[in-house]
Design a protein around this motif. Structure first.
Motif, PDB file in Angstrom:
ATOM      1  N   GLN A  25      34.189  44.707  46.215  1.00 29.48           N
ATOM      2  CA  GLN A  25      35.006  43.553  46.580  1.00 29.48           C
ATOM      3  C   GLN A  25      34.440  42.588  45.679  1.00 29.48           C
ATOM      4  O   GLN A  25      33.335  41.961  46.024  1.00 29.48           O
ATOM      5  N   LEU A  26      35.309  41.841  44.595  1.00 26.90           N
ATOM      6  CA  LEU A  26      34.662  40.799  43.892  1.00 26.90           C
ATOM      7  C   LEU A  26      35.282  39.416  44.532  1.00 26.90           C
ATOM      8  O   LEU A  26      36.216  39.566  45.312  1.00 26.90           O
ATOM      9  N   PRO A  27      34.495  38.389  44.306  1.00 28.60           N
ATOM     10  CA  PRO A  27      35.041  37.330  44.805  1.00 28.60           C
ATOM     11  C   PRO A  27      36.471  37.003  44.197  1.00 28.60           C
ATOM     12  O   PRO A  27      36.548  37.376  43.083  1.00 28.60           O
ATOM     13  N   PRO A  28      36.871  36.205  44.983  1.00 25.51           N
ATOM     14  CA  PRO A  28      38.602  35.792  44.344  1.00 25.51           C
ATOM     15  C   PRO A  28      38.737  35.279  42.993  1.00 25.51           C
ATOM     16  O   PRO A  28      39.490  35.686  42.249  1.00 25.51           O
ATOM     17  N   TRP A  29      37.778  34.550  42.630  1.00 22.03           N
ATOM     18  CA  TRP A  29      37.884  33.715  41.202  1.00 22.03           C
ATOM     19  C   TRP A  29      37.604  34.767  40.082  1.00 22.03           C
ATOM     20  O   TRP A  29      38.211  34.933  39.219  1.00 22.03           O
ATOM     21  N   VAL A  39      40.429  37.545  39.715  1.00 23.79           N
ATOM     22  CA  VAL A  39      41.512  36.772  38.773  1.00 23.79           C
ATOM     23  C   VAL A  39      40.892  36.732  37.328  1.00 23.79           C
ATOM     24  O   VAL A  39      41.792  37.153  36.283  1.00 23.79           O
ATOM     25  N   THR A  40      39.780  36.445  37.036  1.00 22.41           N
ATOM     26  CA  THR A  40      39.288  36.305  35.762  1.00 22.41           C
ATOM     27  C   THR A  40      39.316  37.775  35.159  1.00 22.41           C
ATOM     28  O   THR A  40      39.600  37.984  34.086  1.00 22.41           O
ATOM     29  N   ALA A  41      38.809  38.925  35.976  1.00 29.46           N
ATOM     30  CA  ALA A  41      38.783  40.066  35.508  1.00 29.46           C
ATOM     31  C   ALA A  41      40.278  40.719  34.995  1.00 29.46           C
ATOM     32  O   ALA A  41      40.521  41.268  33.998  1.00 29.46           O
ATOM     33  N   GLY A  59      40.774  41.465  31.221  1.00 31.37           N
ATOM     34  CA  GLY A  59      41.235  43.104  31.010  1.00 31.37           C
ATOM     35  C   GLY A  59      42.649  43.192  30.418  1.00 31.37           C
ATOM     36  O   GLY A  59      42.542  43.827  29.411  1.00 31.37           O
ATOM     37  N   LEU A  60      43.738  42.409  30.807  1.00 25.32           N
ATOM     38  CA  LEU A  60      44.966  42.422  29.992  1.00 25.32           C
ATOM     39  C   LEU A  60      44.872  41.968  28.761  1.00 25.32           C
ATOM     40  O   LEU A  60      45.362  42.687  27.826  1.00 25.32           O
ATOM     41  N   ILE A 115      42.250  47.135  36.861  1.00 24.53           N
ATOM     42  CA  ILE A 115      42.102  47.766  38.366  1.00 24.53           C
ATOM     43  C   ILE A 115      40.930  47.067  39.280  1.00 24.53           C
ATOM     44  O   ILE A 115      41.341  47.110  40.639  1.00 24.53           O
ATOM     45  N   LEU A 116      39.956  46.705  38.850  1.00 27.85           N
ATOM     46  CA  LEU A 116      38.910  45.966  39.737  1.00 27.85           C
ATOM     47  C   LEU A 116      39.460  44.643  40.013  1.00 27.85           C
ATOM     48  O   LEU A 116      38.977  44.229  41.151  1.00 27.85           O
ATOM     49  N   GLY A 117      40.445  43.869  39.224  1.00 27.56           N
ATOM     50  CA  GLY A 117      40.963  42.663  39.875  1.00 27.56           C
ATOM     51  C   GLY A 117      41.578  42.852  41.005  1.00 27.56           C
ATOM     52  O   GLY A 117      42.080  41.943  41.920  1.00 27.56           O
ATOM     53  N   GLY A 118      41.936  44.073  41.650  1.00 26.53           N
ATOM     54  CA  GLY A 118      42.467  44.203  42.799  1.00 26.53           C
ATOM     55  C   GLY A 118      43.920  44.185  42.976  1.00 26.53           C
ATOM     56  O   GLY A 118      44.490  44.472  44.081  1.00 26.53           O
ATOM     57  N   GLY A 119      44.484  43.628  42.040  1.00 24.93           N
ATOM     58  CA  GLY A 119      45.953  43.322  42.592  1.00 24.93           C
ATOM     59  C   GLY A 119      46.370  42.339  43.266  1.00 24.93           C
ATOM     60  O   GLY A 119      47.719  42.239  43.741  1.00 24.93           O
ATOM     61  N   HIS A 120      45.765  41.063  43.314  1.00 23.48           N
ATOM     62  CA  HIS A 120      46.062  40.126  44.252  1.00 23.48           C
ATOM     63  C   HIS A 120      46.133  38.729  43.448  1.00 23.48           C
ATOM     64  O   HIS A 120      46.485  37.701  43.963  1.00 23.48           O
ATOM     65  N   SER A 121      46.016  38.639  42.148  1.00 26.59           N
ATOM     66  CA  SER A 121      46.203  37.622  41.344  1.00 26.59           C
ATOM     67  C   SER A 121      47.636  37.216  40.936  1.00 26.59           C
ATOM     68  O   SER A 121      48.466  38.003  41.187  1.00 26.59           O
ATOM     69  N   ARG A 122      47.808  36.065  40.466  1.00 26.59           N
ATOM     70  CA  ARG A 122      49.176  35.675  40.081  1.00 26.59           C
ATOM     71  C   ARG A 122      49.745  36.763  38.862  1.00 26.59           C
ATOM     72  O   ARG A 122      50.903  36.862  38.913  1.00 26.59           O
ATOM     73  N   LEU A 123      48.648  37.066  37.985  1.00 32.71           N
ATOM     74  CA  LEU A 123      49.126  37.931  36.981  1.00 32.71           C
ATOM     75  C   LEU A 123      49.347  39.441  37.679  1.00 32.71           C
ATOM     76  O   LEU A 123      50.367  39.723  37.065  1.00 32.71           O
TER      77      LEU A 123
END
Length: 695
Positions: free
Chosen positions: A229-233, A236-238, A242-243, A275-283
């Motif tokens: 579980q990474l912090p939200p910011w 998003v950065t990851a 990553g992309l 993957i580690l970004g969790g799939g919850h960012s705008r991107l």
């Protein structure tokens, strides 16, 4: 067992990773078509395959009521992958037959079988086919190496899941051992890739074992990535970083030369960050959009279609490499075909039902559905059609070989196609087409090679093929007392064509002791010929010392391409053979080598294809001075020895200042440096004038 986290039973589906998969394959296509480099998209695709497939197999295996039969996941995988592959392979074979018959080579024929059997990566490695950029000479099935790796991994993943299920039924719980096992496999595979990159990078690129780490890493992420579980910011950065890494890979690395080594960590690392970004960012929302998910849905058929379309179109238009306009057209057509394949083939034939649990009888349900509903019957018809195409594709090698044999056995009118007899003054009439068919020339081998009497790469160098084949490797007049030995590499073996004719006509037998890329010598003094070649020549020298033939024939010159010298010369190793034979009073005839036609990258230039496509005989040829020294370099040494003779063949291939691709209406060369059988047959009278004093 303790010390590792057990397999999670469920995980939320990541639609943004479908989008990532789609954009990764889209970049593969764009880089293949317009850039001519490996983008890293396939590496990402393989990692995601491990993430989705191995993760799902292990989660199912963790269920207490998991069915112990491997048939369902295998059948489900076949229905997911095979129909689209068969459609593309069948269309490719048909397009080659109708549009580009020059591509009907036996190496490609066997690649159809290898692609169907999911061992194309090993077939390409066995054929020493380095992963090349798009051109008219590249295999239209080259890209299917990655599908082979994926298919092999799927079987291993199913086997691992079955092992867990069977072990638990026997009272042994292996679930906690899965993570350590995958970590060990990932590290071992990556270490192997680093080692093999220094030894054999083309094999490293194709090898299942050097690629395995990319897939097992995906499996590890499927098991444990969601727990981090990474912090939200940071999530998003990851995702953004990553992309960016995935999309920039092709601009920074030449994957064919560097993957799957350390450099592959860059695109794989980028996918890991997404993957580690969790799939919850705008991107991630963008990656999960309808368009991106559509791109992910058609990623597999898009990958299948784009490469054969690109290669066949390039070959059909007689372009050396595809133009931008051709590339745009290929991308557009590939997208349309991929969408249609997904809608009309993949989705209807895919297994829709959930995986059965222990005790469920899906076979009975399937039989009932077949009797009561239309959709299952349509799928059954589709399965029959797929099976029919598979059977046809498996017959491609036999069909193509029969065509090659028919063309090779075709008798040409000597009055229309005098070949080398034109050098003796015979009239050369105007004909509509030169012969033989240029598209099959590379497959028409001289008698020794065609009959399995030539030692080739991979054969035991301590074995002489004549000892294994026996009388089938005795040419000319097998009953004759006079015995001629032909020794050396493929440039000696090609002389079997006229020698076989002369032996039959004049009563002598010919025994070939030849090996691929292995000129004849008694001692290696150039530092360029392989240990296998040296071992083979040791066997040859022992045989010559034993039988003391009436005559030995081999090459007397060659260009030392290994040392960047392109004019024919006498390698330092060659005179060691002459000394060996002179000490034993064995007569010898040395044949000056023919020209070598080379591309700028060192590969063979298909001079006959050039003439067939352009009609420019001299323009496709080469200057004589670029192939030959002014005087036969072997003449002085050989002609000063008793019972030895240097035969200057330069005028037979370069009758003037130009070495043309056609002489006497016959194509001179079967490839970039071997003369054709048809031309070789017409060399018989010229060769007889030079050797008759010995036999």
């Amino acid at each position: 067992m303790t010390g590792a986290t057990p397999i999670p039973r469920s995980v939320s589906y990541r639609y943004d990773l479908d989008g990532l998969r789609g954009i990764a394959i889209a970049f593969v296509v764009l880089f293949h078509v317009f850039v001519g480099r490996v983008s890293g998209g396939v590496d990402v695709f393989l990692m995601l395959s491990g993430y989705f497939f191995l993760g799902s197999q292990l989660r199912y295996a963790a269920r207490d009521n998991a069915a112990p039969s491997p048939w369902w996941p295998i059948w489900r995988t076949i229905r997911r992958l095979l129909p689209a592959l068969v459609l593309v392979l069948g269309s490719t074979a048909l397009a080659i037959r109708l549009l580009t018959p020059e591509l009907q080579r036996m190496d490609l024929a066997w690649q159809f079988v290898a692609s169907l059997g999911y061992f194309q990566n090993w077939e390409l490695a066995a054929q020493s086919a380095a992963y090349d950029t798009a051109s008219a000479l590249v295999s239209p099935l080259q890209h299917l190496w990655s599908m082979a790796v994926q298919g092999q991994f799927y079987l291993l993943a199913i086997a691992l899941a079955m092992l867990i299920i069977w072990a638990r039924r026997a009272g042994v719980d292996l679930r906690r051992a899965v993570t350590p096992f995958l970590v060990l496999a990932t590290v071992a595979s990556f270490g192997y890739a680093l080692w093999l990159q220094q030894i054999d990078q083309p094999l490293n690129y194709y090898s299942t074992w050097s690629r395995m780490w990319q897939l097992t890493l995906g499996g590890l992420l499927a098991l444990h990535g969601g727990k981090l579980q990474l912090p939200p910011w940071l999530r998003v950065t990851a995702t953004w970083v990553g992309l960016a890494m995935v999309l920039s890979t092709g601009f920074l690395f030449d994957g064919a030369l560097q993957f799957p080594g350390v450099a592959a960590l860059y695109p794989i690392g980028g996918a890991v960050l997404v993957i580690l970004g969790g799939g919850h960012s705008r991107l991630s929302v963008v990656l999960s959009s309808g368009f991106m998910r559509w791109l992910g849905d058609i990623a597999y058929p898009l990958y299948l279609w784009h490469w054969p379309l690109l290669i066949i179109t390039t070959a059909y238009l007689s372009q050396q490499t595809p133009t931008v306009l051709v590339g745009v057209g290929v991308v557009a057509v590939s997208l349309v075909l991929a969408d249609l394949t997904h809608r009309l083939v993949e989705r209807p034939l895919r297994q829709q039902a959930k995986r059965p649990l222990a005790g469920e009888n899906r076979l009975a349900e399937a039989k009932a559905g077949l009797a009561d509903h239309v959709a299952p019957r349509v799928r059954a018809v589709g399965a029959v059609l797929v099976a029919a195409v598979v059977a046809t594709l498996l017959a491609v090698p036999a069909i193509w070989q029969a065509r090659i044999d028919d063309l090779g056995d075709e008798l040409l009118d000597a009055r229309l196609y005098p070949g080398a007899r034109a050098l003796l003054g015979e009239r050369v009439p105007v004909v509509a087409d030169y012969q033989p068919d240029a598209s099959v020339l590379p497959e028409l081998y001289p008698p020794a090679w065609a009959n399995g009497c030539m030692s080739v790469f991979g054969d035991d160098p301590s074995v002489l093929p004549v000892d294994e084949v026996g009388e089938g490797c005795i040419f000319g007049d097998p009953a004759a007392e006079t015995e001629v030995y032909l020794i050396g590499g493929s440039h000696a073996e090609q002389w079997m064509t006229p020698l076989d004719i002369l032996g039959q006509e004049h009563g002598f037998r010919i025994v070939p002791l030849v090996r691929q890329s292995c000129p004849a010598f008694a001692e290696e003094r150039d530092g360029v010929f392989s240990e296998e070649c040296q071992e083979f020549n040791e066997q040859v020298m022992e045989r010559l010392d034993e039988v003391r033939p009436d005559l030995v024939i081999s090459n007397s010159t060659r260009p030392m391409l290994e040392l960047d010298r392109f004019i024919d010369e006498v390698p330092r190793s060659y005179p060691t053979l002459w000394d060996f034979l002179e000490e034993r009073s064995i007569p010898f005839v040395g044949l000056r080598d023919n020209p070598w036609f080379l591309e700028s990258d060192g590969s063979g230039f298909m001079v006959s294809w050039c003439v067939a496509e352009t009609g420019d005989n001299e323009g496709c040829g080469m200057l004589r001075e670029h192939a030959y020294a002014p005087v036969d370099p072997s003449a002085r040494s050989l002609n000063s020895r008793p019972d030895m003779k240097a035969v200057d063949t330069a005028d037979w291939f370069c009758p003037g200042d130009i070495c043309p691709g056609v002489i006497g209406n016959l194509y001179v060369y079967r490839d970039g440096n071997h003369f054709s059988n048809a031309y070789g047959e017409t060399l018989a009278p010229l060769l007889w004038r030079e050797i008759r004093e010995f036999v």
